[in-house]
Design an enzyme around this catalytic site. Sequence first.
Site, PDB file in Angstrom:
ATOM      1  CD  GLN A 107     -30.008  76.162 -26.213  1.00 38.38           C
ATOM      2  OE1 GLN A 107     -29.686  74.977 -26.197  1.00 38.38           O
ATOM      3  NE2 GLN A 107     -29.359  77.081 -25.519  1.00 38.38           N
ATOM      4  CG  ASP A 111     -30.694  71.825 -19.886  1.00 40.85           C
ATOM      5  OD1 ASP A 111     -29.493  71.542 -20.068  1.00 40.85           O
ATOM      6  OD2 ASP A 111     -31.382  72.448 -20.720  1.00 40.85           O
ATOM      7  CE  LYS A 124     -26.847  72.474 -25.190  1.00 41.94           C
ATOM      8  NZ  LYS A 124     -27.925  73.335 -24.696  1.00 41.94           N
TER       9      LYS A 124
END
Length: 291
Positions: free
Chosen positions: A95, A118, A51
């Site tokens: 994460q 997200d 990312k």
Amino acid sequence: MDLNGKALSQTIKAEIAEEVANLTAGGNRPPHLVAILVGEDGASRTYVKNKENACSRVGFASTIKRFDASITEDELLAEIASINEDDGIDGLIVQLPLPGHISESKVTHAIDPSKDVDGFHDINIGKLTKGEDTFISATPYGIIQLLERNNIETSGKHCVVVGRSNIVGRPMSILMSRNDNPGNCTVTLCHSRTADLKSFTLMADIVIVALGRPEFVTADMIKPGAVVIDVGITRVDADNEKGYVLKGDVEYSGVSEKASWITPVPGGVGPMTIIGLMQNTLKAYKSKFAS
Ligand code: NDP
């Protein structure tokens, strides 16, 4: 024919980079994504690194905030609260998975929905369900764009989604049923308790498979001419340098002979997932800087 996610992801990255260059030409700072990484999980570190690399390729700033696995839930929540307040940060991802002593649900919901790139916050999932503008979670967003950019007609089609996870199958089923393009499908959502799965997949014009079982969907389960989207990525032991190969949930060699379109693994859905995250970060940024 292959739905080439790798090539499309490069095209879209170039588009994002150009847009960022234009948006910052007047002196605005670039979009800024922060990723929180807790602990030493190898796969998580790789995902976050990918990312970060994608951010630098499109001209975003990115910061990885690394914490020891011993961080307490309160400490992590305080960190998120301070990022929520920081106007220099547009997007925040944490994460997953997190260590067992930290509630993933609490953490997900501590993120300001306007920075939740997200798309995991209940508010954003609620908006998605109602067909409102929101951050669509990265994998479903990537798949939607694969369909859209390849001009695949979805309206009036029967879409069968196999797998009902909160990050892939369920949001995918909602997106394909919405009154939009891509969308306007009649959707069937299948899962491990579905009786006679094959009878459903054989009816499908579009099959989206997100199971995590390598080569589970075989040619006899697919109608000739169907569009097949394979989300699965599983490492399978192999006698090569890496010691593994990546396999999708679809048995590619047989199914590709019947399907009109199919996503290969790797090179299909995978590269598009990171694009969804980049686009959400740009969207969060533009809500501040572009009128
Ligand atoms: P989950 O394990 O969360 O969900 C799997 C789903 O498959 C569940 O809904 C389960 O049903 C269903 N299922 C399992 N076995 C069967 C069966 N025999 N018949 C029908 N349905 C079944 O997985 P994810 O959605 O998180 O991921 C799925 C795959 O996609 C994995 O390989 C993952 O690595 C990959 N992935 C790839 C991404 C990418 O960027 N390309 C991103 C995210 C995931 P039930 O609910 O009843 O248990």
